[in-house]
Scaffold this active site. Structure first.
Site, short mmCIF file in Angstrom:
data_model
loop_
_atom_site.label_atom_id
_atom_site.label_comp_id
_atom_site.label_asym_id
_atom_site.label_seq_id
_atom_site.Cartn_x
_atom_site.Cartn_y
_atom_site.Cartn_z
N ARG A 153 -23.07 36.42 42.03
CA ARG A 153 -21.68 35.98 41.99
C ARG A 153 -21.60 35.01 40.86
NH1 ARG A 153 -20.37 34.76 48.09
NH2 ARG A 153 -19.10 33.09 47.28
N ARG A 168 -16.49 28.60 42.03
CA ARG A 168 -16.15 27.17 42.07
C ARG A 168 -16.93 26.28 41.13
NH1 ARG A 168 -16.18 26.85 48.48
NH2 ARG A 168 -17.69 28.44 48.04
N ARG A 189 -7.50 28.50 40.88
CA ARG A 189 -7.57 28.58 42.36
C ARG A 189 -6.71 27.50 43.03
NH1 ARG A 189 -7.98 28.48 46.73
NH2 ARG A 189 -9.88 28.60 47.96
N ASP A 237 -13.78 40.54 46.52
CA ASP A 237 -14.71 40.13 47.58
C ASP A 237 -15.10 41.36 48.39
OD1 ASP A 237 -15.64 37.33 48.80
OD2 ASP A 237 -15.50 38.82 50.38
N TYR A 259 -19.27 41.30 59.65
CA TYR A 259 -17.99 40.57 59.53
C TYR A 259 -16.94 41.19 60.43
CZ TYR A 259 -19.78 37.77 55.71
OH TYR A 259 -20.51 36.88 54.98
#
Ligand code: CP3
Length: 331
Positions: free
Chosen positions: A2, A6, A15, A51, A129
């Site tokens: 990834r 951030r 964001r 994602d 998930y």
């Protein structure tokens, strides 16, 4: 890895004005964020900003991803197998078209020599998930399905195989030349269960993709924490189903190479936390990794330099740059 996210102030700026899911669904902004690691740290491939959980929405799951909280799916399956029949089939051209659009925009903007990487979650990882409704800790509800309701669990995996294969095909059609399948929670299973359930489901995705996708592409499988099962990969992915294996930071790269010989391109595997060290130390550790990646003739064929998982949010940008520069300038 990834690679956006951030740790980049430029990402945080975008964001701050929008929530994560809306960012994923806005092709212009997703394209802009995907370009950031290329423009700012100099990586030589761009991974599309999205994602692994995005395809769960059109299947019928509500989804939020908030900073400091992580992903939440309030209507997850839980331990009620009856809810399985509520899940919808997905036509990615209809409901995941924004991913395709973002890739087309990105492909058009980037120079030809920068490939676009598409991705999806592997069926086992997505199933956790869908069942737990968040990132699992013990994965006990998922394992309850696996051990107590094996047929329902297989049905869920099969539904996910189809959605994921179709989603990857859409990404390739839109301009991705590499697709990576993330099995982030492979290591939550015993090696026996991983080999019995998760690995065959991942292989089914690549098989189905070969059937439905006519464009050329490279496929990479990243099974985090599944080192005990590497011996199985050549048989599971026979007939060139997969070109590369992503090696996580907990796996010794030299041993993975020995076990997999030259059958797969290996992508790995510096510990992302190593980037908290000074740029000098990062350079040293990166060179150590690269030395292990050399083949018998001293070349770097069949190897992709990468981190062994995603860039951590508090990583100094200077260290990410030191990693990338070392890789690019190393002979
Ligand atoms: O440029 C890129 O890095 C590509 C985008 C990308 C994201 N998620 C963006 C993201 C990719 C490739 C992923 C994959 C993903 N998502 C995986 C597989 C890879 C892995 O890390 O094992 C998994 C398990 C997820 C699920 C997920 N999404 C989690 C657990 C989280 C929370 C993480 C955290 O630290 O809070 C997310 C959110 C997420 N996905 C962020 C980003 C940039 C942070 C969101 C934010 O801005 O608040």
């Amino acid at each position: 890895m990834r690679q956006a996210g951030r740790y980049l102030p430029e990402y945080r700026e975008i964001r701050a004005k929008t929530d994560f899911i809306s960012l994923c669904k806005n092709p212009k902004l997703a394209c802009q964020v995907s370009r950031q690691p290329v423009d700012i740290v100099g990586v030589d491939a761009a991974i599309i900003f999205s994602d692994i959980l995005i395809p769960l929405e059109p299947m019928g799951f509500k989804l939020t991803i908030e900073e400091g909280i992580g992903p939440r799916l309030p209507n997850a399956l839980g331990d009620n197998i009856k809810t399985l029949s509520n899940l919808r089939a997905v036509d990615p051209d209809q409901s995941l078209d924004f991913v395709g659009e973002a890739i087309s925009l990105l492909k058009a903007e980037l120079p030809d020599e920068i490939p676009v990487i598409g991705f999806a979650g592997a069926p086992w990882t997505l199933a956790t998930y869908a069942i737990e409704g968040k990132t699992g800790k013990t994965f006990e509800t998922s394992k309850k399905w696996l051990f107590c309701e094996p047929e329902a669990f297989q049905e869920l995996l099969n539904k996910l195989v189809e959605v994921v294969a179709q989603h990857l095909a859409l990404q390739i059609r839109s301009g991705a030349s590499v697709v990576q399948l993330f099995d982030s929670w492979a290591g939550a299973l015993t090696p026996t269960d991983f080999q019995r359930v998760a690995l065959p489901a991942a292989a089914k995705v690549f098989k189905r993709l070969k059937e439905i996708c006519k464009e050329p592409y490279y496929g990479i499988y990243f099974p985090k924490g599944a080192y005990a099962s590497v011996n199985e990969f050549p048989t599971s992915f026979e007939n060139q189903l997969v070109d590369g294996i992503g090696i996580d930071w907990g796996t010794p790269l030299d041993q993975a190479r020995k076990k997999l010989s030259n059958r797969f391109c290996l992508q790995g595997n510096l510990d992302p936390a190593q980037l908290f060290a000074s740029p000098e130390v990062v350079r040293e550790k990166t060179k150590e990794m690269l030395e292990i990646m050399r083949d018998k003739d001293g070349n770097f064929r069949n190897a992709i330099a990468n981190l062994g998982h995603g860039v951590l949010p508090k990583t100094p940008v200077a260290s990410v740059k030191a990693f990338v520069e070392t890789v690019k300038s190393y002979g």
